[in-house]
Design a protein around this motif. Structure first.
Motif, short mmCIF file in Angstrom:
data_model
loop_
_atom_site.label_atom_id
_atom_site.label_comp_id
_atom_site.label_asym_id
_atom_site.label_seq_id
_atom_site.Cartn_x
_atom_site.Cartn_y
_atom_site.Cartn_z
N ASN A 32 0.86 -1.18 0.00
CA ASN A 32 0.00 0.00 0.00
C ASN A 32 0.89 1.24 0.00
O ASN A 32 2.10 1.11 -0.24
N GLN A 33 0.32 2.40 0.28
CA GLN A 33 1.11 3.63 0.21
C GLN A 33 2.20 3.71 1.27
O GLN A 33 3.10 4.56 1.20
N PHE A 34 2.14 2.83 2.28
CA PHE A 34 3.13 2.86 3.35
C PHE A 34 4.28 1.88 3.13
O PHE A 34 5.30 1.96 3.81
N GLY A 35 4.12 0.94 2.23
CA GLY A 35 5.18 -0.02 1.98
C GLY A 35 4.65 -1.40 1.63
O GLY A 35 3.50 -1.55 1.19
N LYS A 36 5.48 -2.41 1.86
CA LYS A 36 5.12 -3.80 1.57
C LYS A 36 5.12 -4.58 2.89
O LYS A 36 6.03 -4.42 3.70
N PHE A 37 4.11 -5.44 3.09
CA PHE A 37 3.93 -6.13 4.36
C PHE A 37 3.67 -7.61 4.16
O PHE A 37 3.27 -8.05 3.07
N MET A 38 3.88 -8.38 5.23
CA MET A 38 3.70 -9.82 5.17
C MET A 38 3.23 -10.33 6.53
O MET A 38 3.66 -9.84 7.57
N PHE A 39 2.36 -11.32 6.52
CA PHE A 39 1.98 -11.99 7.77
C PHE A 39 1.49 -13.41 7.46
O PHE A 39 1.18 -13.74 6.31
N THR A 40 1.45 -14.23 8.49
CA THR A 40 0.96 -15.60 8.38
C THR A 40 -0.32 -15.72 9.19
O THR A 40 -0.40 -15.22 10.32
N ALA A 41 -1.32 -16.37 8.64
CA ALA A 41 -2.60 -16.54 9.34
C ALA A 41 -3.16 -17.92 9.04
O ALA A 41 -2.91 -18.50 7.98
N ARG A 42 -3.93 -18.44 10.00
CA ARG A 42 -4.51 -19.79 9.87
C ARG A 42 -5.96 -19.70 9.39
O ARG A 42 -6.74 -18.89 9.88
N LEU A 43 -6.28 -20.54 8.41
CA LEU A 43 -7.63 -20.60 7.86
C LEU A 43 -8.55 -21.32 8.84
O LEU A 43 -8.31 -22.48 9.19
N VAL A 44 -9.59 -20.65 9.28
CA VAL A 44 -10.51 -21.22 10.27
C VAL A 44 -11.66 -21.97 9.60
O VAL A 44 -11.99 -23.10 9.97
N SER A 45 -12.29 -21.33 8.61
CA SER A 45 -13.45 -21.97 7.98
C SER A 45 -13.67 -21.41 6.59
O SER A 45 -13.14 -20.34 6.22
N LEU A 46 -14.47 -22.13 5.81
CA LEU A 46 -14.83 -21.72 4.45
C LEU A 46 -16.34 -21.70 4.32
O LEU A 46 -17.05 -22.54 4.87
N SER A 47 -16.86 -20.72 3.56
CA SER A 47 -18.27 -20.69 3.20
C SER A 47 -18.34 -20.78 1.68
O SER A 47 -17.34 -21.05 1.02
N GLU A 48 -19.50 -20.52 1.12
CA GLU A 48 -19.66 -20.64 -0.33
C GLU A 48 -18.74 -19.71 -1.10
O GLU A 48 -18.21 -20.06 -2.15
N ASP A 49 -18.51 -18.49 -0.56
CA ASP A 49 -17.69 -17.53 -1.30
C ASP A 49 -16.69 -16.78 -0.44
O ASP A 49 -16.09 -15.81 -0.90
N GLN A 50 -16.48 -17.22 0.81
CA GLN A 50 -15.54 -16.53 1.69
C GLN A 50 -14.66 -17.50 2.44
O GLN A 50 -15.01 -18.66 2.64
N ALA A 51 -13.49 -16.99 2.85
CA ALA A 51 -12.58 -17.73 3.73
C ALA A 51 -12.40 -16.89 4.99
O ALA A 51 -12.24 -15.67 4.91
N ILE A 52 -12.43 -17.54 6.15
CA ILE A 52 -12.28 -16.85 7.43
C ILE A 52 -10.95 -17.27 8.06
O ILE A 52 -10.69 -18.47 8.23
N PHE A 53 -10.12 -16.28 8.41
CA PHE A 53 -8.81 -16.53 9.02
C PHE A 53 -8.74 -15.90 10.40
O PHE A 53 -9.40 -14.89 10.68
N ASN A 54 -7.91 -16.51 11.27
CA ASN A 54 -7.59 -15.87 12.54
C ASN A 54 -6.72 -14.65 12.28
O ASN A 54 -5.91 -14.65 11.35
N LEU A 55 -6.85 -13.62 13.12
CA LEU A 55 -5.94 -12.49 13.01
C LEU A 55 -4.50 -12.97 13.22
O LEU A 55 -4.26 -13.84 14.07
N PRO A 56 -3.53 -12.45 12.50
CA PRO A 56 -2.14 -12.88 12.69
C PRO A 56 -1.59 -12.39 14.02
O PRO A 56 -2.10 -11.43 14.61
N ASP A 57 -0.53 -13.06 14.50
CA ASP A 57 0.14 -12.62 15.72
C ASP A 57 0.95 -11.36 15.49
O ASP A 57 1.14 -10.54 16.40
N GLU A 58 1.47 -11.21 14.27
CA GLU A 58 2.23 -10.02 13.93
C GLU A 58 2.19 -9.78 12.44
O GLU A 58 1.92 -10.69 11.65
N ILE A 59 2.45 -8.55 12.05
CA ILE A 59 2.54 -8.17 10.65
C ILE A 59 3.93 -7.57 10.43
O ILE A 59 4.29 -6.58 11.06
#
Length: 222
Positions: free
Chosen positions: A70-97
């Protein structure tokens, strides 16, 4: 000594959410060691989770690596997939970015685009009681914020027009657009558009259409 055994301080979730991608922004998603990767649309966050669109091959319990700019730079994080619906994926918030690059990362293609065509119509933005008629055109290279238009006539830079497209809804999406460039291509004109004042519903519809079409093209090996 007690500090050696003290529990690790939990991250401030409000600060984490502030650093997450903007709503409707596209992010790169990779599950290392599996070959699963693709572009997801970030659709918002709650107190403990965030939502994205999904791609084929996702499985609850997977941990994926997200990267985005984004306008502030480039970022990375790891997150775990909790569940899936018909058109969405739900992830836990990451521990850090993690900040990969603090300076802005120039990327003219930061918004995902589809290399396909969409039938549409255009007219000059109505002024007072003067309302022009709609003319058929072809839209290509569509993203949430811009597109190319193949038209029968030339335009002036900064002309303001309306573009009407039918994507995946019964009602068409009508968007104001500014002319960025207009170049002759054979007997027609290739016109660059920058969308203006796109409401949230239209932005969301375009994003989902682009993401779905990209997934379909990847599935066909295109």
């Amino acid at each position: 000594m007690l500090n050696l055994f003290a529990a690790k301080k939990k991250p401030d979730s409000s600060k984490l959410r502030a650093k997450l991608p903007a709503t409707h922004a596209f992010v790169t998603f990779v599950v290392r060691g599996t070959g699963l990767e693709g572009r997801l649309c970030f659709e918002g966050a709650s107190l403990k989770t965030f939502r994205t669109t999904k791609i084929a091959g996702m499985t609850p319990g997977q941990s994926g690596v997200f990267t985005y700019s984004n306008q502030f730079g480039k970022f990375m994080f790891t997150a775990r997939l909790v569940s899936l619906s018909e058109d969405q994926a739900i992830f836990n918030l990451p521990d850090e970015i993690k900040t990969v690059a603090s300076a802005p990362v120039p990327d003219r293609r930061a918004e995902a685009r589809i290399d396909t065509t969409v039938n549409a119509e255009w007219r000059f933005k109505p002024v007072g009681k003067i309302v022009g008629s709609w003319t058929k055109v072809v839209i290509s290279d569509l993203s949430r914020t811009s597109a190319n238009m193949t038209a029968e006539r030339e335009f002036k830079s900064q002309d303001i027009i309306e573009v009407r497209m039918i994507l995946e809804a019964a009602s068409p999406v009508t968007i104001d657009a500014a002319i960025v460039r207009s170049e002759k291509a054979g007997t027609k004109f290739k016109v660059g558009l920058a969308f203006r004042h796109v409401d949230e519903e239209s932005s969301h519809l375009i994003t989902r259409f682009v993401n779905k079409r990209m997934t379909e093209l990847r599935a066909r090996g295109l």
